[in-house]
Design an enzyme around this catalytic site. Structure first.
Site, PDB file in Angstrom:
ATOM      1  N   GLU A 223       0.855  -1.199   0.000  1.00  0.00           N
ATOM      2  CA  GLU A 223       0.000   0.000   0.000  1.00  0.00           C
ATOM      3  C   GLU A 223       0.889   1.247   0.000  1.00  0.00           C
ATOM      4  OE1 GLU A 223      -2.790  -0.130   3.217  1.00  0.00           O
ATOM      5  OE2 GLU A 223      -3.529  -2.113   2.613  1.00  0.00           O
TER       6      GLU A 223
ATOM      7  N   GLU B  22       9.282  -8.623  -3.906  1.00  0.00           N
ATOM      8  CA  GLU B  22       9.198  -9.909  -3.168  1.00  0.00           C
ATOM      9  C   GLU B  22       9.987  -9.873  -1.866  1.00  0.00           C
ATOM     10  OE1 GLU B  22       9.936 -13.622  -5.227  1.00  0.00           O
ATOM     11  OE2 GLU B  22       7.781 -13.924  -5.278  1.00  0.00           O
TER      12      GLU B  22
ATOM     13  N   ASP C  39      17.384  -5.838   1.529  1.00  0.00           N
ATOM     14  CA  ASP C  39      17.760  -5.260   2.829  1.00  0.00           C
ATOM     15  C   ASP C  39      16.917  -5.873   3.944  1.00  0.00           C
ATOM     16  OD1 ASP C  39      19.278  -2.727   1.559  1.00  0.00           O
ATOM     17  OD2 ASP C  39      17.415  -3.142   0.491  1.00  0.00           O
TER      18      ASP C  39
HETATM   19  S1  MYA Z   1       4.728  -8.714  -3.337  1.00  0.00           S
HETATM   20  C1  MYA Z   1       5.079  -7.789  -1.905  1.00  0.00           C
HETATM   21  C2  MYA Z   1       6.344  -8.159  -1.233  1.00  0.00           C
HETATM   22  N1  MYA Z   1       6.368  -7.648   0.106  1.00  0.00           N
HETATM   23  C3  MYA Z   1       7.097  -8.202   1.025  1.00  0.00           C
HETATM   24  O1  MYA Z   1       7.804  -9.174   0.802  1.00  0.00           O
HETATM   25  C4  MYA Z   1       6.973  -7.611   2.392  1.00  0.00           C
HETATM   26  C5  MYA Z   1       8.280  -7.647   3.147  1.00  0.00           C
HETATM   27  N2  MYA Z   1       8.029  -7.599   4.580  1.00  0.00           N
HETATM   28  C6  MYA Z   1       8.031  -8.718   5.323  1.00  0.00           C
HETATM   29  O2  MYA Z   1       8.317  -9.812   4.854  1.00  0.00           O
HETATM   30  C7  MYA Z   1       7.673  -8.597   6.805  1.00  0.00           C
HETATM   31  O3  MYA Z   1       6.896  -7.451   6.990  1.00  0.00           O
HETATM   32  C8  MYA Z   1       8.926  -8.609   7.749  1.00  0.00           C
HETATM   33  C9  MYA Z   1       8.439  -8.865   9.190  1.00  0.00           C
HETATM   34  C10 MYA Z   1       9.825  -9.791   7.447  1.00  0.00           C
HETATM   35  C11 MYA Z   1       9.710  -7.317   7.598  1.00  0.00           C
HETATM   36  N3  MYA Z   1       7.832 -16.422   7.318  1.00  0.00           N
HETATM   37  O4  MYA Z   1       7.229  -9.072  14.240  1.00  0.00           O
HETATM   38  P1  MYA Z   1       7.646  -9.739  12.970  1.00  0.00           P
HETATM   39  C12 MYA Z   1       6.379 -14.200  11.605  1.00  0.00           C
HETATM   40  C13 MYA Z   1       7.081 -16.910   8.310  1.00  0.00           C
HETATM   41  O5  MYA Z   1       9.078  -9.927  12.707  1.00  0.00           O
HETATM   42  P2  MYA Z   1       7.229  -7.560  11.178  1.00  0.00           P
HETATM   43  C14 MYA Z   1       5.817  -8.209  -4.556  1.00  0.00           C
HETATM   44  O6  MYA Z   1       6.784  -7.578  -4.313  1.00  0.00           O
HETATM   45  C15 MYA Z   1       7.262 -14.028  12.830  1.00  0.00           C
HETATM   46  O7  MYA Z   1       7.916 -15.218  13.176  1.00  0.00           O
HETATM   47  N4  MYA Z   1       6.783 -16.198   9.386  1.00  0.00           N
HETATM   48  O8  MYA Z   1       6.938  -9.011  11.734  1.00  0.00           O
HETATM   49  C16 MYA Z   1       5.471  -8.596  -6.005  1.00  0.00           C
HETATM   50  C17 MYA Z   1       6.227 -13.627  13.857  1.00  0.00           C
HETATM   51  O9  MYA Z   1       5.537 -14.789  14.271  1.00  0.00           O
HETATM   52  P3  MYA Z   1       5.092 -14.960  15.810  1.00  0.00           P
HETATM   53  C18 MYA Z   1       7.249 -14.957   9.449  1.00  0.00           C
HETATM   54  O10 MYA Z   1       8.310  -6.900  11.936  1.00  0.00           O
HETATM   55  C19 MYA Z   1       6.596  -9.334  -6.599  1.00  0.00           C
HETATM   56  C20 MYA Z   1       5.238 -12.777  13.047  1.00  0.00           C
HETATM   57  O11 MYA Z   1       5.388 -13.209  11.692  1.00  0.00           O
HETATM   58  C21 MYA Z   1       8.041 -14.386   8.427  1.00  0.00           C
HETATM   59  O12 MYA Z   1       5.918  -6.881  11.063  1.00  0.00           O
HETATM   60  C22 MYA Z   1       6.291  -9.912  -7.942  1.00  0.00           C
HETATM   61  C23 MYA Z   1       5.530 -11.305  13.164  1.00  0.00           C
HETATM   62  O13 MYA Z   1       6.910 -11.143  12.882  1.00  0.00           O
HETATM   63  C24 MYA Z   1       8.322 -15.182   7.334  1.00  0.00           C
HETATM   64  N5  MYA Z   1       9.049 -14.748   6.300  1.00  0.00           N
HETATM   65  O14 MYA Z   1       7.728  -7.821   9.641  1.00  0.00           O
HETATM   66  C25 MYA Z   1       6.931 -11.258  -8.020  1.00  0.00           C
HETATM   67  N6  MYA Z   1       8.355 -13.119   8.773  1.00  0.00           N
HETATM   68  O15 MYA Z   1       4.133 -13.840  16.083  1.00  0.00           O
HETATM   69  C26 MYA Z   1       7.700 -11.531  -9.246  1.00  0.00           C
HETATM   70  C27 MYA Z   1       7.797 -12.914   9.967  1.00  0.00           C
HETATM   71  O16 MYA Z   1       4.430 -16.312  15.850  1.00  0.00           O
HETATM   72  C28 MYA Z   1       8.796 -12.553  -9.013  1.00  0.00           C
HETATM   73  N7  MYA Z   1       7.139 -14.012  10.374  1.00  0.00           N
HETATM   74  O17 MYA Z   1       6.351 -14.874  16.595  1.00  0.00           O
HETATM   75  C29 MYA Z   1       9.434 -13.009 -10.267  1.00  0.00           C
HETATM   76  C30 MYA Z   1      10.163 -14.302 -10.098  1.00  0.00           C
HETATM   77  C31 MYA Z   1      10.082 -15.131 -11.335  1.00  0.00           C
HETATM   78  C32 MYA Z   1       9.717 -16.536 -11.019  1.00  0.00           C
HETATM   79  C33 MYA Z   1       8.845 -17.150 -12.078  1.00  0.00           C
HETATM   80  C34 MYA Z   1       7.927 -18.173 -11.550  1.00  0.00           C
HETATM   81  C35 MYA Z   1       6.833 -18.621 -12.490  1.00  0.00           C
END
Ligand code: MYA
Length: 610
Positions: A190, A434, A438
């Site tokens: 967003e 994705e 960083d």
């Molecule tokens: S799509 C949009 C992409 N956006 C993102 O990736 C957002 C990035 N931000 C984040 O990942 C999170 O906000 C971060 C955590 C990591 C910063 N797995 O307090 P917390 C759990 C599992 O640390 P925050 C796009 O770009 C954690 O253990 N669990 O959270 C389109 C905790 O759990 P609990 C996780 O500080 C691309 C809870 O969540 C993970 O708010 C197009 C809270 O954690 C995790 N990773 O932020 C694609 N992280 O409460 C094209 C945290 O139980 C690709 N947690 O302790 C092209 C490739 C080509 C391939 C072709 C294929 C066909």
């Protein structure tokens, strides 16, 4: 849990229990959602255990088996038409110029079944495993990254949530449509919420009759946003916290159809690269979403989003391994044919060194992709750090390789007609979307540190009741005594690698040991405030990248040497070169951290702006 309870009832002998666990791999049916990886639970993740100085090798050795005969046949049947599509139908230059995928090419992609690669056959898909998908995606990445992003936005994230978390009704309703011509999109980001995914403001309020959620808000930079008829949308919902009984906002994910009304998209964004792919804003105004379209349970949306992203990230490494191959082929072809100073470019050592480094980086990237894909196919549940490593490393390696290919080709590389300037522009976003590299570096370091910290806490607790925890305390104490008198031997891998790689395995084992000791020392020194030392965390993440990738290629190369593959000796050279450089980087970084001089002038300079 269930497995443990059942066993304990029938047999209380610990040794037998360990044997029992070893004999029953934690296989899970394909497409079943992963359990959330908890940093404190036992984990088979190599990267996670590295933070305790342990070499958890069960998911890195042996290198996952290549495809079985049936799976190979399926891939072979796909590869020819795919290659033909890129050679005869698709024109990446045209897609870049018209800023969309040409209609005829897009129709062919649907006909080839490319938009349903992992959906079940009975729902119109090809049901490819992750390893099979990686083979196909490599080819896509070699030819057209705009198409790769369109495909990935549709299925790797757009409707992956329905495959992972959808109930049977949701799957039956939506998947056949999404494999037969209707686009999907993943709507998380967003205007005020990018890396901080939990801070989204889009809201969904339950209607008074309890039948609908009313969705309001807007999303930006949504791939396929202008094309999608079905979207996975993340929104805040007001829910009762089961732990406290209080009401609070929690993210929920929804399947939203454009046909519900109130869903509109902005015009396609003007971008630096991946212009063939469609990127728009998406607006939701009083959209009535039926309650049965909640995906994965009310309040579970953040975990749903994270796990969709975790699950899709390996695809980037596979895709970019293909892109790198394309760049290397172009640069090699040029170096073989171009004469300067009376010699072919390939005869200059400097040029050969560039090409060698490019090939090594491609080998590392490809190995990461197949290691992770193979583990996911085997049912691995703890791969989120590994996919984050592969995402960062592949996007940085591909950028470097493409840039070097342009450098080798000189003026020719800079010309539009060569096609590399488009690839370079396309590649720039891969370090950003994705999950930015960083944020993923911090994710790797902080998750690892939490795991190491949990172990220290266990020890702390054990000391409060030493008689009940003698085993743990003695085990730890003897480890430390041995270490302190310099007699410690680091965890070893030489029994797992081919004998010709023993020296490299030894270098990396020592790095893993030193890394674990550094993490422990840092935890003791900084305690919880370590989360604020991002310069330190980034360096720990980089060490993890180097150690994990080294072990992955040691594993792959071992398999190639054991099987006497024609490429084995070449792979051995690349493996030794990478491990040598990687271990050097790790040792240097850890020494700087130990001396406290990792904060160099650049860091001091950056503090001035505070
Ligand atoms: S799509 C949009 C992409 N956006 C993102 O990736 C957002 C990035 N931000 C984040 O990942 C999170 O906000 C971060 C955590 C990591 C910063 N797995 O307090 P917390 C759990 C599992 O640390 P925050 C796009 O770009 C954690 O253990 N669990 O959270 C389109 C905790 O759990 P609990 C996780 O500080 C691309 C809870 O969540 C993970 O708010 C197009 C809270 O954690 C995790 N990773 O932020 C694609 N992280 O409460 C094209 C945290 O139980 C690709 N947690 O302790 C092209 C490739 C080509 C391939 C072709 C294929 C066909």
């Amino acid at each position: 849990m269930f497995k443990i309870a059942r066993f304990v009832k029938t047999n209380r002998n610990l040794q037998n229990y360990v044997r029992y666990l070893a004999a029953t791999p934690a296989a899970k049916p394909k497409n079943e959602p992963e359990k959330d990886p908890s940093p404190t639970s036992e984990s088979l993740s190599f990267a996670l255990n590295l933070f305790r100085g342990q070499l958890e090798t069960r998911e890195v050795f042996p290198f996952p088996n290549p495809l079985n005969d049936d799976q190979k046949d399926t891939v072979r049947m796909l590869i020819d038409p795919v290659a033909k599509f890129f050679e005869e139908v698709n024109d990446p230059k045209k897609n870049d110029e018209i800023e969309k995928i040409d209609d005829k090419a897009l129709a062919s992609l649907w006909d080839l079944g490319f938009f349903g690669t992992q959906a079940p056959v009975e729902l119109g898909g090809l049901a490819l495993t992750n390893t099979q998908l990686a083979r196909v995606v490599e080819i896509v990445g070699k030819h057209d990254l705009g198409i790769a992003v369109t495909l990935a936005a549709h299925q790797s994230i757009g409707f992956k949530g329905i495959l992972l978390y959808g109930n049977p009704q949701q799957k039956e309703k939506y998947i056949p449509r999404l494999t037969a011509g209707e686009f999907a999109a993943f709507c998380l980001t967003e205007p005020s919420s990018g890396s901080d995914a939990a801070s989204i403001r889009t809201r969904a309020e339950l209607s008074p009759d309890g039948k609908h959620y009313i969705l309001n808000g807007s999303k930006i930079w949504i791939s396929n946003g202008g094309l999608a008829g079905v979207m996975t949308v993340f929104a805040q919902t007001n829910v009762v916290d089961p732990k406290t009984g209080e009401r609070k906002d929690k993210v929920t994910s929804f399947i939203v159809e454009r046909a519900f009304g109130g869903v509109t998209s902005g015009p396609p964004e003007k971008k630096m690269g991946i212009k063939g792919s469609n990127t728009t804003e998406v607006f939701f105004e009083d959209v009535k979403v039926p309650v049965e379209n909640v995906l994965g349970g009310v309040g579970n949306g953040f975990k749903v989003a994270m796990n969709i992203l975790n699950n899709g990230r390996f695809g980037m490494a596979a895709c970019l391994a293909g892109t790198m191959k394309g760049c290397i082929e172009k640069a090699t072809d040029f170096a073989v044919n171009r004469t300067q100073f009376g010699q072919k470019l390939k005869s200059f050592q400097g040029m050969r060194e560039k090409l060698a480094r490019m090939a090594m980086l491609q080998y590392v990237t490809e190995s990461l992709a197949y290691m992770i894909a193979g583990n996911m196919d085997k049912g691995s549940q703890h791969y989120h750090l590994e996919t984050a490593v592969s995402k960062c490393m592949s996007s940085e390696a591909a950028w470097y390789v493409c840039d070097e290919a342009i450098q080798i080709m000189g003026g020719m590389g800079f010309m539009k007609e060569t096609g590399l300037e488009r690839v370079l522009r396309d590649l720039r976003i891969f370090r950003i979307f994705e999950g930015t590299n960083d944020i993923l570096r911090l994710l790797v370091a902080l998750t690892g540190i939490q795991h190491a910290g949990a172990h220290l806490k266990e020890l702390q607790k054990a000391f409060k009741n030493p008689t009940a925890n003698l085993g743990l305390i003695f085990g730890e104490a003897s480890k430390r005594v041995v270490r302190s008198v310099g007699l410690s031997s680091p965890p070893r891998m030489d029994h797992l690698v081919h004998k010709d790689l023993a020296l490299s395995a030894d270098l990396i084992s020592k790095c893993a040991d030193s890394f674990g000791q550094s993490v422990e020392a840092l935890l003791i020194k900084h305690g919880k405030s370590i989360v604020d030392h991002q310069s330190l965390l980034n360096r720990l993440a980089n060490c993890t990248f180097d150690i994990y990738s080294s072990v992955v290629i040691l594993s792959r190369c071992t398999q190639s040497l054991n099987n006497n593959l024609p490429s084995a000796q070449h792979e051995k050279l690349m493996t030794e070169a990478w491990v040598f450089e990687a271990s050097d980087r790790v040792n240097h970084t850890l020494q700087c951290i130990a001396k406290g001089d990792y904060v160099n002038n650049i860091n001091k300079l950056s503090d001035i702006g505070q």
